[in-house]
Structure formats: C-alpha cells, structure tokens
Design a protein around this motif. Structure first.
Motif, PDB file in Angstrom:
ATOM      1  N   VAL A  67      54.805   3.844  55.475  1.00 51.83           N
ATOM      2  CA  VAL A  67      54.562   3.409  56.857  1.00 51.83           C
ATOM      3  C   VAL A  67      55.808   3.647  57.708  1.00 51.83           C
ATOM      4  O   VAL A  67      55.724   4.134  58.848  1.00 51.83           O
ATOM      5  N   LEU A  68      56.960   3.331  57.165  1.00 51.82           N
ATOM      6  CA  LEU A  68      58.209   3.538  57.899  1.00 51.82           C
ATOM      7  C   LEU A  68      58.466   5.027  58.148  1.00 51.82           C
ATOM      8  O   LEU A  68      59.007   5.403  59.188  1.00 51.82           O
ATOM      9  N   GLU A  69      58.056   5.877  57.212  1.00 52.17           N
ATOM     10  CA  GLU A  69      58.193   7.318  57.428  1.00 52.17           C
ATOM     11  C   GLU A  69      57.282   7.771  58.556  1.00 52.17           C
ATOM     12  O   GLU A  69      57.678   8.591  59.397  1.00 52.17           O
ATOM     13  N   LEU A  70      56.054   7.264  58.606  1.00 52.94           N
ATOM     14  CA  LEU A  70      55.163   7.571  59.724  1.00 52.94           C
ATOM     15  C   LEU A  70      55.775   7.097  61.046  1.00 52.94           C
ATOM     16  O   LEU A  70      55.679   7.785  62.068  1.00 52.94           O
ATOM     17  N   ALA A  71      56.396   5.942  61.004  1.00 51.99           N
ATOM     18  CA  ALA A  71      57.039   5.413  62.209  1.00 51.99           C
ATOM     19  C   ALA A  71      58.173   6.318  62.660  1.00 51.99           C
ATOM     20  O   ALA A  71      58.354   6.566  63.866  1.00 51.99           O
ATOM     21  N   GLU A  72      58.941   6.834  61.704  1.00 55.19           N
ATOM     22  CA  GLU A  72      60.041   7.743  62.050  1.00 55.19           C
ATOM     23  C   GLU A  72      59.506   9.045  62.643  1.00 55.19           C
ATOM     24  O   GLU A  72      60.097   9.616  63.559  1.00 55.19           O
ATOM     25  N   GLU A  73      58.385   9.527  62.122  1.00 53.18           N
ATOM     26  CA  GLU A  73      57.763  10.725  62.688  1.00 53.18           C
ATOM     27  C   GLU A  73      57.357  10.467  64.140  1.00 53.18           C
ATOM     28  O   GLU A  73      57.512  11.344  65.012  1.00 53.18           O
ATOM     29  N   THR A  74      56.859   9.278  64.409  1.00 51.98           N
ATOM     30  CA  THR A  74      56.461   8.915  65.766  1.00 51.98           C
ATOM     31  C   THR A  74      57.673   8.869  66.686  1.00 51.98           C
ATOM     32  O   THR A  74      57.610   9.314  67.834  1.00 51.98           O
ATOM     33  N   VAL A  75      58.784   8.352  66.180  1.00 59.61           N
ATOM     34  CA  VAL A  75      60.018   8.327  66.961  1.00 59.61           C
ATOM     35  C   VAL A  75      60.433   9.750  67.329  1.00 59.61           C
ATOM     36  O   VAL A  75      60.809  10.036  68.479  1.00 59.61           O
ATOM     37  N   ARG A  76      60.368  10.650  66.354  1.00 57.49           N
ATOM     38  CA  ARG A  76      60.768  12.040  66.625  1.00 57.49           C
ATOM     39  C   ARG A  76      59.882  12.666  67.701  1.00 57.49           C
ATOM     40  O   ARG A  76      60.365  13.384  68.575  1.00 57.49           O
ATOM     41  N   GLU A  77      58.586  12.390  67.636  1.00 61.66           N
ATOM     42  CA  GLU A  77      57.689  12.949  68.647  1.00 61.66           C
ATOM     43  C   GLU A  77      57.881  12.284  70.006  1.00 61.66           C
ATOM     44  O   GLU A  77      57.651  12.907  71.047  1.00 61.66           O
ATOM     45  N   SER A  78      58.310  11.030  70.016  1.00 60.39           N
ATOM     46  CA  SER A  78      58.489  10.325  71.284  1.00 60.39           C
ATOM     47  C   SER A  78      59.626  10.923  72.108  1.00 60.39           C
ATOM     48  O   SER A  78      59.665  10.740  73.333  1.00 60.39           O
ATOM     49  N   ALA A  79      60.537  11.643  71.469  1.00 60.26           N
ATOM     50  CA  ALA A  79      61.654  12.242  72.198  1.00 60.26           C
ATOM     51  C   ALA A  79      61.166  13.166  73.309  1.00 60.26           C
ATOM     52  O   ALA A  79      61.812  13.308  74.352  1.00 60.26           O
TER      53      ALA A  79
END
Length: 215
Positions: A67-79
C-alpha cells in the motif's frame, strides 16, 4: 516504475520479476477500490494476480508495505500537477482558463487515484506519520506553485489579501481535494457535478487573484 527494483531479501529483480511485482500492485489497487485496505489479505492479492502468497512475499513483507508503494507511486504522479500552475497566466481570460484547467486536472487526478488517496487520508487522519508525510508531498505539488502565483499577483498591485498566500494556497488545495473525494455526497445534497467545477474555478481564481474570473 523506474529505477532498480529489489526483492525483500535484496536481490535485483529481472524484467519478469518487475512485471510480477507491478501486477501485484495493480491488483491491490483494484481491490482497494472495493475493500478497506485492512481487510485485504496477501492471499487475496496473490490469487487475483494469478500467483502465490510466497511470490507476494518476495517483493513485499506485508500488504501495508505494498500500500505504501502505491502511495509513493501516487506521489510521483502528483508532481505533474504543478505544471497546471507553474508559468501559467492569471490575467484576464487566460487566468480564467488557468483556473478551469487546474480544477479539471485535480478532479481527474483524484478520480484516477481515488482508492489510494482515501487510504492515505485515512492513515494521515489516524496520525500515521508515514501517511502524513505522503499527503503533505501530494499537497505540496500544488501548494508551492499556487503560493508563488498568489505572491506574484500581490506584486502586480493586488490589494493585500485577508490571509497569507501560503495559507490561501493550502486552503485551496485542501478544498479541491475534499470536493474531489466527496463529490458524490455533495451531489446528493443538491450540488450537481456540472455546477461543482465552475464553483471550484471561481474560488480558485478569487483565492489567487482576489478578483472574479473574466469570461
């Protein structure tokens, strides 16, 4: 997903292993759309991905780590959200268009990542510092450029705002996220989807410029 991918025991995953790992993440993301993340079990994710729990554990120690990895992917896309503000004009009709595109972009981002963003918000609300940091990074993609945009408007002779540019930017981003996450509830209260977007654009433009948008 970019960069070197390793297994739990530190081995570098090959192309096939990376594909398996990503499939597990994709299946987990789909499952989060219909189930609370604490109810999702490793065996369920593995079964949906067509593999075994042992394979899951090669890449993640538990569901929360995935789940935390999915969250990190979301952070990267939010840039990429910062591109909706950085270098954009807030003057005249161009300013109205900037506000419209910002709202469209944020709503689209929330629709795409709705499930994991709900998990991030839940974890942050419960005081989990990992999720608090992740939420802050997602919000930061817009808060910083919006703050700079509001400060730029002050430099153009805008009257002193009733709050600091950073406070205005933070409030606008929080508002956009909340409305994006709760649009169905708001519609049940009488706010149509077609009416929410213009309302958000108006508030964003007012917050950044202190003026109603020019149509």
């Amino acid at each position: 997903m970019t960069g070197k991918v390793t297994t739990v025991d530190g081995r570098v995953a090959g192309r096939r292993g990376q594909a398996t790992r990503q499939k597990l993440l994709d299946c987990l993301a789909k499952m989060l759309s219909g189930s609370p993340y604490r109810d999702v079990k490793v065996i369920d994710v593995a079964r949906k991905a067509g593999t075994s729990p042992a394979t899951f554990y090669q890449y993640f120690p538990d569901v929360e780590a995935a789940v935390l990895e999915l969250a990190e992917e979301t952070v990267r896309e939010s840039a990429a959200l910062s591109e909706l503000v950085t270098g954009r004009s807030w003057t005249g009709k161009a300013g109205a268009a900037t506000a419209d595109k910002l709202v469209d972009g944020v709503l689209a981002f929330w629709r795409k990542h709705d499930a994991i963003l709900r998990v991030i918000e839940l974890g942050a609300a419960e005081g989990d510092r990992r999720f608090v940091r992740i939420r802050t990074r997602v919000q930061g993609a817009l808060v910083k450029p919006l703050t700079e945009a509001a400060e730029s408007q002050l430099g153009r002779g805008r009257a002193k705002p009733p709050a600091s540019p950073a406070a205005l930017a933070g409030s606008l981003v929080t508002m956009l996220g909340a409305v994006s996450a709760q649009s169905k509830s708001l519609q049940s209260l009488g706010a149509k989807q077609s009416e929410l977007k213009p309302a958000l654009s108006l508030l964003v433009h007012l917050g950044v410029t202190g003026r109603k948008p020019t149509k």
